[in-house]
Design a protein around this motif. Sequence first.
Motif, PDB file in Angstrom:
ATOM      1  N   ASN A   5      96.158  37.320 -70.108  1.00 50.87           N
ATOM      2  CA  ASN A   5      96.154  38.660 -69.558  1.00 50.87           C
ATOM      3  C   ASN A   5      96.025  38.499 -67.985  1.00 50.87           C
ATOM      4  O   ASN A   5      95.351  37.731 -67.468  1.00 50.87           O
ATOM      5  CB  ASN A   5      94.942  39.422 -70.105  1.00 50.87           C
ATOM      6  CG  ASN A   5      95.161  39.655 -71.472  1.00 50.87           C
ATOM      7  OD1 ASN A   5      96.162  39.634 -72.230  1.00 50.87           O
ATOM      8  ND2 ASN A   5      94.008  39.896 -72.245  1.00 50.87           N
ATOM      9  N   VAL A   7      94.337  41.447 -65.829  1.00 53.77           N
ATOM     10  CA  VAL A   7      93.527  42.643 -65.828  1.00 53.77           C
ATOM     11  C   VAL A   7      93.407  43.592 -64.703  1.00 53.77           C
ATOM     12  O   VAL A   7      92.673  42.788 -63.639  1.00 53.77           O
ATOM     13  CB  VAL A   7      92.156  42.114 -67.070  1.00 53.77           C
ATOM     14  CG1 VAL A   7      91.544  43.704 -67.038  1.00 53.77           C
ATOM     15  CG2 VAL A   7      92.530  41.382 -68.174  1.00 53.77           C
ATOM     16  N   HIS A 186      91.572  40.291 -62.489  1.00 46.33           N
ATOM     17  CA  HIS A 186      90.957  39.273 -63.171  1.00 46.33           C
ATOM     18  C   HIS A 186      91.723  38.568 -64.241  1.00 46.33           C
ATOM     19  O   HIS A 186      92.608  39.323 -64.827  1.00 46.33           O
ATOM     20  CB  HIS A 186      89.363  39.073 -63.629  1.00 46.33           C
ATOM     21  CG  HIS A 186      89.337  39.865 -65.002  1.00 46.33           C
ATOM     22  ND1 HIS A 186      89.035  41.309 -64.834  1.00 46.33           N
ATOM     23  CD2 HIS A 186      89.386  39.364 -66.056  1.00 46.33           C
ATOM     24  CE1 HIS A 186      88.829  41.518 -66.249  1.00 46.33           C
ATOM     25  NE2 HIS A 186      89.070  40.641 -66.836  1.00 46.33           N
ATOM     26  N   ASP A 188      92.489  36.491 -68.116  1.00 48.74           N
ATOM     27  CA  ASP A 188      92.006  36.449 -69.363  1.00 48.74           C
ATOM     28  C   ASP A 188      92.634  34.967 -69.922  1.00 48.74           C
ATOM     29  O   ASP A 188      93.851  35.054 -69.703  1.00 48.74           O
ATOM     30  CB  ASP A 188      92.124  37.427 -70.085  1.00 48.74           C
ATOM     31  CG  ASP A 188      91.155  38.723 -69.866  1.00 48.74           C
ATOM     32  OD1 ASP A 188      90.222  38.186 -69.054  1.00 48.74           O
ATOM     33  OD2 ASP A 188      91.370  39.711 -70.599  1.00 48.74           O
ATOM     34  N   ARG A 190      93.026  32.541 -73.454  1.00 51.75           N
ATOM     35  CA  ARG A 190      92.694  32.855 -75.136  1.00 51.75           C
ATOM     36  C   ARG A 190      92.382  31.603 -75.646  1.00 51.75           C
ATOM     37  O   ARG A 190      93.397  30.588 -75.301  1.00 51.75           O
ATOM     38  CB  ARG A 190      93.912  33.556 -75.764  1.00 51.75           C
ATOM     39  CG  ARG A 190      94.164  33.585 -77.345  1.00 51.75           C
ATOM     40  CD  ARG A 190      93.350  34.793 -77.782  1.00 51.75           C
ATOM     41  NE  ARG A 190      93.427  36.127 -77.335  1.00 51.75           N
ATOM     42  CZ  ARG A 190      93.040  37.254 -77.857  1.00 51.75           C
ATOM     43  NH1 ARG A 190      91.959  37.155 -78.391  1.00 51.75           N
ATOM     44  NH2 ARG A 190      93.497  38.433 -77.521  1.00 51.75           N
ATOM     45  N   TRP A 221      84.479  38.998 -76.320  1.00 53.22           N
ATOM     46  CA  TRP A 221      85.013  37.905 -75.296  1.00 53.22           C
ATOM     47  C   TRP A 221      83.622  37.542 -74.617  1.00 53.22           C
ATOM     48  O   TRP A 221      82.594  38.153 -74.568  1.00 53.22           O
ATOM     49  CB  TRP A 221      86.199  38.419 -74.370  1.00 53.22           C
ATOM     50  CG  TRP A 221      85.663  39.652 -73.815  1.00 53.22           C
ATOM     51  CD1 TRP A 221      84.952  39.802 -72.664  1.00 53.22           C
ATOM     52  CD2 TRP A 221      85.948  41.102 -74.317  1.00 53.22           C
ATOM     53  NE1 TRP A 221      84.875  41.143 -72.228  1.00 53.22           N
ATOM     54  CE2 TRP A 221      85.369  42.037 -73.245  1.00 53.22           C
ATOM     55  CE3 TRP A 221      86.920  41.353 -75.210  1.00 53.22           C
ATOM     56  CZ2 TRP A 221      85.869  43.392 -73.337  1.00 53.22           C
ATOM     57  CZ3 TRP A 221      87.017  42.988 -75.258  1.00 53.22           C
ATOM     58  CH2 TRP A 221      86.522  43.613 -74.528  1.00 53.22           C
ATOM     59  N   ILE A 223      82.416  36.033 -70.551  1.00 53.53           N
ATOM     60  CA  ILE A 223      82.693  36.517 -69.183  1.00 53.53           C
ATOM     61  C   ILE A 223      82.200  35.097 -68.342  1.00 53.53           C
ATOM     62  O   ILE A 223      81.010  34.726 -68.481  1.00 53.53           O
ATOM     63  CB  ILE A 223      82.243  37.697 -68.634  1.00 53.53           C
ATOM     64  CG1 ILE A 223      82.636  38.933 -69.590  1.00 53.53           C
ATOM     65  CG2 ILE A 223      82.643  37.758 -67.264  1.00 53.53           C
ATOM     66  CD1 ILE A 223      81.799  40.117 -69.208  1.00 53.53           C
ATOM     67  N   PHE A 232      86.428  35.633 -64.682  1.00 55.83           N
ATOM     68  CA  PHE A 232      87.514  35.385 -65.674  1.00 55.83           C
ATOM     69  C   PHE A 232      87.000  35.608 -67.149  1.00 55.83           C
ATOM     70  O   PHE A 232      85.661  35.520 -67.212  1.00 55.83           O
ATOM     71  CB  PHE A 232      88.412  34.063 -65.577  1.00 55.83           C
ATOM     72  CG  PHE A 232      87.812  32.843 -66.019  1.00 55.83           C
ATOM     73  CD1 PHE A 232      87.766  32.385 -67.386  1.00 55.83           C
ATOM     74  CD2 PHE A 232      87.066  32.244 -65.025  1.00 55.83           C
ATOM     75  CE1 PHE A 232      86.906  31.260 -67.525  1.00 55.83           C
ATOM     76  CE2 PHE A 232      86.273  31.090 -65.163  1.00 55.83           C
ATOM     77  CZ  PHE A 232      86.273  30.664 -66.557  1.00 55.83           C
ATOM     78  N   CYS A 233      87.852  35.879 -68.467  1.00 56.25           N
ATOM     79  CA  CYS A 233      87.209  36.272 -69.595  1.00 56.25           C
ATOM     80  C   CYS A 233      87.914  34.976 -70.397  1.00 56.25           C
ATOM     81  O   CYS A 233      89.057  34.731 -70.308  1.00 56.25           O
ATOM     82  CB  CYS A 233      87.556  37.521 -69.796  1.00 56.25           C
ATOM     83  SG  CYS A 233      86.732  38.768 -69.135  1.00 56.25           S
ATOM     84  N   LEU A 235      88.871  34.838 -74.084  1.00 52.89           N
ATOM     85  CA  LEU A 235      88.988  35.522 -75.493  1.00 52.89           C
ATOM     86  C   LEU A 235      88.862  34.779 -76.587  1.00 52.89           C
ATOM     87  O   LEU A 235      89.207  33.562 -76.807  1.00 52.89           O
ATOM     88  CB  LEU A 235      90.423  36.389 -75.371  1.00 52.89           C
ATOM     89  CG  LEU A 235      90.736  37.191 -74.224  1.00 52.89           C
ATOM     90  CD1 LEU A 235      92.034  38.032 -74.366  1.00 52.89           C
ATOM     91  CD2 LEU A 235      89.632  38.077 -73.817  1.00 52.89           C
TER      92      LEU A 235
END
Length: 239
Positions: A5, A7, A186, A188, A190, A221, A223, A232-233, A235
């Motif tokens: 992603n 975001v 930002h 993401d 996975r 998620w 962080i 950033f995340c 997931l």
Amino acid sequence: MYLENLVFDAVDPQRLGRFWEAVVGGERLTDEPGGFETRLTVEGGPVLDLCFQRVAEPPSKLPRLHPDLYGGHRQQEEVDRLIGLGARPLDIGQGDVPWVVLADPEGNPCCVMEDRAAYVDTGPIAALPLDSADPDSDVGFWSWLTGWIEAPGAGLPSLRHPSRRGPLLELCPERRPKDSPKNRLHLDVRLEPEEDPDGIAVAIAQRGGRELPRDRDDLPWRIYADPSGNEFCVLPARS
């Protein structure tokens, strides 16, 4: 892990999401009061979801991550198209440069780039420039995080999907150190099913990143910040 992603924080996710969907020719995934998602699929390359989440704060003037859009030989036509969709010219002190700086409907800067050999097969998003305190080091961090590989010839330490298609992730020397406000945009990533979230957290810390507190404990998620402080995340893996 893989990059999933891009975001955007948005005061009006639907308005901003529809603008960017038209910009990139995205496929709509979600249109709800609190968020909007559209999918950019680069043929033979990566799939990147553009996600728009509601926040109250307006954008900062000097973001650490922004999209560069492909203009090439049709740069002026692309500028005109974006202005017709709701963008406007923006002066951030760029001076006499070959690219054109615009603001999206919420004031987030984006650039329409001139023709460059590095932008062959990028699709509508040519690059994602990210501010870095140490680009030569951070490019390794982000390569491990995303699975993208180094892209020579871009002029900056840069990464690209292994297909060599889709946008560049460019690590740019920061103008000033990261301060407290959260980045307006930002990325993401996975997890794959075989990857352990706690093990990934340890590995991020070993590479200079750090985990950040979440607003709610029930969020699925986690962080983080990269070594330069960019959020950033991570997931969870899809079931």
